[in-house]
Design a protein around this motif. Structure first.
Motif, PDB file in Angstrom:
ATOM      1  N   ILE A 194      41.348  46.323  45.464  1.00 40.76           N
ATOM      2  CA  ILE A 194      41.188  45.776  46.819  1.00 40.76           C
ATOM      3  C   ILE A 194      41.119  44.256  46.763  1.00 40.76           C
ATOM      4  N   GLN A 195      40.356  43.726  45.805  1.00 42.97           N
ATOM      5  CA  GLN A 195      40.229  42.279  45.662  1.00 42.97           C
ATOM      6  C   GLN A 195      41.564  41.638  45.329  1.00 42.97           C
ATOM      7  N   LYS A 196      42.333  42.285  44.447  1.00 47.80           N
ATOM      8  CA  LYS A 196      43.645  41.748  44.070  1.00 47.80           C
ATOM      9  C   LYS A 196      44.592  41.750  45.264  1.00 47.80           C
ATOM     10  N   THR A 197      44.608  42.864  46.024  1.00 48.66           N
ATOM     11  CA  THR A 197      45.471  42.956  47.195  1.00 48.66           C
ATOM     12  C   THR A 197      45.096  41.902  48.233  1.00 48.66           C
ATOM     13  N   ASN A 198      43.823  41.691  48.439  1.00 47.74           N
ATOM     14  CA  ASN A 198      43.341  40.702  49.399  1.00 47.74           C
ATOM     15  C   ASN A 198      43.769  39.294  48.994  1.00 47.74           C
TER      16      ASN A 198
END
Length: 377
Positions: free
Chosen positions: A18-22
């Motif tokens: 999720i952090q990478k996608t954000n």
């Protein structure tokens, strides 16, 4: 159904995704070459990941609540019997470690430890008095050697001297003390013991949990003790621990044409003060082979105890490639009081492991108290 530990790992993995996608969305939102459709797809991917994370977190929180409620029922604080209180404290230490939660000072105090690290009583110096079930693997030297748990231990090689004499009766002992000094200083050599714990055992009774974990840990400790004491090719830094090392320890070899002759000759070569309390450590297969040769077709010797045949007690060890005889009081295992407790995922089995990191040393205080048997047909 996944365990609570697997759910924790899944949450950590999804959280990183999720952090990478954000971060990707933030970076590409300012890029004019990226279309609005691409941004919508990335946003949708982030929302899907977040939904998966929320579902897993709900399952995790529910299981964690159920586990805490279950553990509360078996809390060690309700026990009045001192023995049961120690068992319950150990069970709480295991469960807290597996759940990666802090272990309270009350638990350490129940285990007899008041220092900051605590918990060192989990690996007792005397297996037979502090373990509920017998370990799978055993170290026969536990019946013969000295075992202590003292930090920075330093002891004299000879227990006493005579004030009007400046010599030691045994010539080999006198030479050894002159060459190596008259004290033994124990070091700290780190090793880890792993024991896999299933959800069934972890959620079971305190007694079953502690007995299972302690038996497995003691088996690991026993195996480690045997390996260093009878290592034919010791690891660097562990040479002094092995009866078979010639670079540091240097136990004298005594030859014989047969196994029986070799053992008798070795026992006879010991100084009187060592021979009086001597024992023999050897492979069971070698002993039975020797008995077969001595019996010469008869069966009378097979029913006799080893001390009736050799005149000295015998301990069997599968790692004793050649027999070692002597007074095994001068074989000394010492454990540092500090120990660390961790949990680890076994990727080979999918099980979660309870891990104990400990420090110990094995010192052969006097090589002259022992002899190694050599067969020269």
């Amino acid at each position: 159904m996944k365990t609570i530990f697997e759910l924790k790992q899944d949450m950590a993995t999804l959280g990183k995704q999720i952090q990478k996608t954000n971060n990707d969305i933030t970076q590409k939102a300012t890029d004019p070459t990226v279309t609005a459709e691409n941004l919508r797809q990335m946003q949708q991917s982030k929302e899907d990941l977040q939904q998966r994370f929320d579902i897993i977190k709900t399952q995790h929180d529910q299981m964690e609540l159920e586990q805490k409620n279950s553990l509360a029922k078996g809390s060690f604080s309700n026990a009045t019997d001192p023995t049961q209180k120690v068992i319950d404290a150990k069970a709480e230490l295991i469960r807290k470690t597996m759940a990666k939660e802090a272990v309270s000072a009350e638990i350490y105090q129940a285990l007899g430890d008041n220092d900051a690290s605590g918990g060192s009583k989990f690996l007792p110096k005397n297996v037979s008095t502090d373990i509920i079930v017998e370990p799978v693997a055993k170290n026969p030297l536990r019946n013969l050697s000295t075992v202590t748990s003292i930090t920075n231990l330093e002891i004299p090689k000879i227990a006493f001297t005579i004030d009007d004499d400046d010599f030691i009766d045994d010539e080999d002992t006198a030479k050894e003390i002159k060459a190596k000094g008259d004290t033994v200083t124990f070091g700290r050599h780190k090793f880890k013991v792993f024991t896999d714990i299933s959800e069934t055992i972890l959620m079971g009774t305190n007694t079953n949990l502690v007995s299972t974990v302690e038996a497995n840990l003691q088996s690991g400790v026993a195996t480690k003790e045997k390996r260093v004491a009878f290592a034919t090719a010791p690891k660097k830094g562990e040479e002094h621990m092995s009866f078979y090392d010639d670079t540091v320890v240097g136990i004298k070899e005594v030859a014989g044409k047969t196994m029986y002759d070799g053992i008798i000759n070795a026992l006879g070569d010991l100084a009187d003060e060592y021979a009086e309390n001597a024992s023999v450590t050897m492979k069971r297969s070698e002993y039975l082979k020797m008995i077969k040769e001595l019996a010469n077709g008869g069966e009378s010797l097979f029913g006799k105890k080893p001390e009736e045949v050799l005149g000295y007690p015998v301990e069997f060890c599968d790692l004793a490639v050649t027999p070692v005889v002597g007074q095994f009081d001068f074989s000394h295992f010492n454990y540092d009081l500090n120990a660390l407790y961790e949990t680890d995922k076994n990727i080979k089995t999918g099980m979660n492991s309870f891990v104990v990191t400990a420090w110990f040393d094995h010192q052969i205080k006097l090589a002259s108290a022992f002899r190694r048997v050599k067969i020269t047909p």
